[in-house]
Design an enzyme around this catalytic site. Sequence first.
Site, PDB file in Angstrom:
ATOM      1  N   ASP A  37       0.705  -1.230  -0.090  1.00  0.00           N
ATOM      2  CA  ASP A  37      -0.047   0.112  -0.076  1.00  0.00           C
ATOM      3  C   ASP A  37       0.912   1.224  -0.020  1.00  0.00           C
ATOM      4  O   ASP A  37       1.841   1.222  -0.575  1.00  0.00           O
ATOM      5  CB  ASP A  37      -1.058  -0.181   1.042  1.00  0.00           C
ATOM      6  CG  ASP A  37      -0.505  -0.862   2.383  1.00  0.00           C
ATOM      7  OD1 ASP A  37       0.578  -0.287   2.835  1.00  0.00           O
ATOM      8  OD2 ASP A  37      -1.096  -1.286   3.096  1.00  0.00           O
ATOM      9  N   LYS A  59      -4.740   3.292  -0.642  1.00  0.00           N
ATOM     10  CA  LYS A  59      -5.747   4.376  -0.853  1.00  0.00           C
ATOM     11  C   LYS A  59      -5.538   5.015  -2.238  1.00  0.00           C
ATOM     12  O   LYS A  59      -4.498   5.539  -2.620  1.00  0.00           O
ATOM     13  CB  LYS A  59      -5.820   5.355   0.017  1.00  0.00           C
ATOM     14  CG  LYS A  59      -6.901   6.305   0.199  1.00  0.00           C
ATOM     15  CD  LYS A  59      -6.787   7.270   1.138  1.00  0.00           C
ATOM     16  CE  LYS A  59      -7.111   7.054   2.620  1.00  0.00           C
ATOM     17  NZ  LYS A  59      -6.964   8.261   3.513  1.00  0.00           N
ATOM     18  N   MET A 174       0.012   8.462  14.132  1.00  0.00           N
ATOM     19  CA  MET A 174      -1.197   8.688  13.473  1.00  0.00           C
ATOM     20  C   MET A 174      -1.793   9.676  14.405  1.00  0.00           C
ATOM     21  O   MET A 174      -3.257   9.890  14.341  1.00  0.00           O
ATOM     22  CB  MET A 174      -2.198   7.603  13.205  1.00  0.00           C
ATOM     23  CG  MET A 174      -1.680   6.521  12.129  1.00  0.00           C
ATOM     24  SD  MET A 174      -2.608   5.041  12.016  1.00  0.00           S
ATOM     25  CE  MET A 174      -2.113   4.115  13.138  1.00  0.00           C
TER      26      MET A 174
HETATM   27  N1  SAH Z   1       3.790  -0.334  10.806  1.00  0.00           N
HETATM   28  C1  SAH Z   1       4.067   1.237  10.764  1.00  0.00           C
HETATM   29  C2  SAH Z   1       3.044   2.274  11.262  1.00  0.00           C
HETATM   30  C3  SAH Z   1       1.852   2.314  10.242  1.00  0.00           C
HETATM   31  S1  SAH Z   1       0.617   3.510  10.548  1.00  0.00           S
HETATM   32  C4  SAH Z   1       5.220   1.263  11.559  1.00  0.00           C
HETATM   33  O1  SAH Z   1       5.707   0.326  12.269  1.00  0.00           O
HETATM   34  O2  SAH Z   1       6.119   2.336  11.550  1.00  0.00           O
HETATM   35  C5  SAH Z   1       1.286   4.744   9.985  1.00  0.00           C
HETATM   36  C6  SAH Z   1       1.686   5.930  10.938  1.00  0.00           C
HETATM   37  O3  SAH Z   1       3.044   5.548  11.108  1.00  0.00           O
HETATM   38  C7  SAH Z   1       1.813   7.337  10.529  1.00  0.00           C
HETATM   39  O4  SAH Z   1       0.740   7.963  10.625  1.00  0.00           O
HETATM   40  C8  SAH Z   1       2.920   7.842  11.369  1.00  0.00           C
HETATM   41  O5  SAH Z   1       2.686   8.113  12.325  1.00  0.00           O
HETATM   42  C9  SAH Z   1       3.934   6.772  11.349  1.00  0.00           C
HETATM   43  N2  SAH Z   1       4.840   6.505  10.280  1.00  0.00           N
HETATM   44  C10 SAH Z   1       5.064   5.643   9.261  1.00  0.00           C
HETATM   45  N3  SAH Z   1       6.265   6.243   8.768  1.00  0.00           N
HETATM   46  C11 SAH Z   1       6.831   7.341   9.299  1.00  0.00           C
HETATM   47  C12 SAH Z   1       7.742   8.069   8.791  1.00  0.00           C
HETATM   48  N4  SAH Z   1       8.727   7.816   7.847  1.00  0.00           N
HETATM   49  N5  SAH Z   1       8.130   8.796   9.594  1.00  0.00           N
HETATM   50  C13 SAH Z   1       7.025   9.424  10.658  1.00  0.00           C
HETATM   51  N6  SAH Z   1       6.010   8.777  10.994  1.00  0.00           N
HETATM   52  C14 SAH Z   1       5.958   7.728  10.363  1.00  0.00           C
END
Ligand code: SAH
Length: 512
Positions: A37, A59, A174
Site C-alpha cells: 500500500d 488508498k 497517526m
Molecule cells: N507499521 C508502521 C506504522 C503504520 S501506521 C510502523 O511500524 O511504522 C502509519 C503511521 O506511522 C503514520 O501515521 C505515522 O505516525 C507513522 N509513520 C510511518 N512512517 C513514518 C515516517 N517515515 N516518519 C514518521 N512517521 C511515520
Amino acid sequence: MKKFGTVYLVGAGPGDLQLATLRARACLQMADVVVYDNLANRAYLDWCASDCERIYVGKEAGRHTLPQEEIGATLVNLAKDGKTIVRLKGGDPFVFGRGGEEMESLREAKIPYEIVPGVTAALASAAYTGIPLSHREHSSAITFLTGHENPEKHTLSVNFKAHAQAGGTLCIYMGIGQLPRIVSELKAGGLPGTTPTAVVQWATLPRQRSLITSLDAVCDEVDAAGMGAPAVIIVGDVVRLREPASWFENRPLFGKRLVVTRARAQAGELSSMLETLGADVIELPLIEIQPKMDRTVVAEIFAEIASYEWLVFTSANGVHYFFETLMKAFSDIRCLGPARIAVVGKATARALRKYHISVDVQPSTATADALAKELIATGSMESTRVLIITGNRNRPELMRQLEDVGGAIVDTLPLYATELVDLADDPAAARFREEGADAVLFTSTSTVKSFIQSAKHLELGPNARKPALASIGPVTSKALKAAKLPLAFEAKDANLETFVDTCVAHFGAAQN
Ligand code: SAH
C-alpha cells in the site's frame, strides 16, 4: 491439488532503503507477487524481479483503502495459486499495521506464512532526531500509542489520560489529525504543559522534518510549520536530550535534491557519496555506455600489443573494456609487455589499480591537453609507439599533439560508445519534471549534449524547483557555456571527490 504458496508479511522499515532488513530484501527478490500500500519509498519494489506482479491495495484518488477482509482474501487466493507472496508494509507489520488481521486470515485458510519485522516509525523517528527513548535518569518506560485506528474514525481509541499518569516516553502514531484533543487529554491526565514534545515527519527520508517544542506549543507550531502525516509525536523528558539540529538533518547536503546524470553503471559511486552527505539523489542517466569495437582493429592492435611503449587510458570505462577484451584474447597479463601507463584523471588511475597496475603519468589537472603536455615533457615521445584506449567520443587533440608536437606514432583503440538515452518514459525524468531539483550535476560533455537534446522530456512543472547547473570541470563547463546554459559552479579539479566537495561548499555558502 496445487501446493499453497507462502505469504511473507514483511516490514519494509520507515523509508530509508538502508534500514530494510536483509530478510526483507531476500523476500522481495524471491516474490512472484508483491502486495503493497502507501509506502514511504516505492524504491523497495525495485528489489523485486522484473516479472514479479505488483498489486497496489492502498488508498487511491476517489476511493478508500481496500477493505481489510479483501486484502486478506487476495493474499489467500494468490497463495492457493501456489505463488510466493510478499505483503509489504511500512515500518513493522505488527505495529499499527493490521498485520495481525492478515495473519489471522492466512491461519484460517491454512496458508503457510512468515513474519519479517521492520524498523518501526517511532524507533526511526527517535534515532534520526537523536532522542534516546529510554534513559536511566529520565524515562524507564516507552509506550507506542495510536491517535486513531483509521482515518475514517475521528475519535480517540486510547485513554491518553491514563498514559499521562503512567509517565515514561510516549510515542504517538497517526496523531497529527487529533493533536489538540491528544494534548488536552494528556494535560488533563497530569502532564505539565512544559513537557518536552517532538514531532518527526517523514523520518529517515531526505524530506524528514522535525520540531522540538512543548506540549502547550505543539499544535500552533505544527500548524505554523505546515507539518502533517506521516509523523510520530514523542512526548517526555527524553526529548530534552536532543541536539538543536539532529545529526541526520545537520549533514551538509541534507534536503538538497541533486540530479546525477552519469550512465547507470557509473552513477552509483557519485550517488552514494552525495547520499552519505544527506542529499536526495535523483539518478537520471543521460548517457549509456555500451561496448563497441571493431574486431579487425582490436585483433591488429592486440597482435602487436607488446610493442607499444605507452598505453594511454582516457576513462575508467576504457580500462574495464580493455582488460575484459584483452583477457579474452590472452590469458596472461604479461602479454602487455613493458609499456608505461598514462591516464587523464583519478578515476581512471583507480580503475587500473583494480587490475594491479600503477600509473606512470597522471597530469595535475585532468584534461587531455595537460596529459599531452606532461607526456611530451617526459622526452620519450619521439618515434615512440603510443596506444590511446578510448571511446567513440574521443577528442582528437590528444592524438594530434602527441604526433605533431611530440613526434610519436599514435594508434587509437575505441572500445565503447557513449549513447544518448531516450527519456520519454523514464520515471526519474518524470520525477524531475514534477519536483525539479537544487542542482543538476554534469560529469561529461556527453551528459550536457544529452540534456539539451532531451529538453522536451525535462520541462519543469509549475511546482518544480529550478536547478542550478554544475559541472565537473572546464571541458564540461565549456559545453554548458557553448549551449548558453548558465553555469552555477564548477569543480576545481575534474574528479568526483572534488565535485562533491564543491557541491557542499556551494550549498553551504548559499545557506549562510
Ligand atoms: N507499521 C508502521 C506504522 C503504520 S501506521 C510502523 O511500524 O511504522 C502509519 C503511521 O506511522 C503514520 O501515521 C505515522 O505516525 C507513522 N509513520 C510511518 N512512517 C513514518 C515516517 N517515515 N516518519 C514518521 N512517521 C511515520
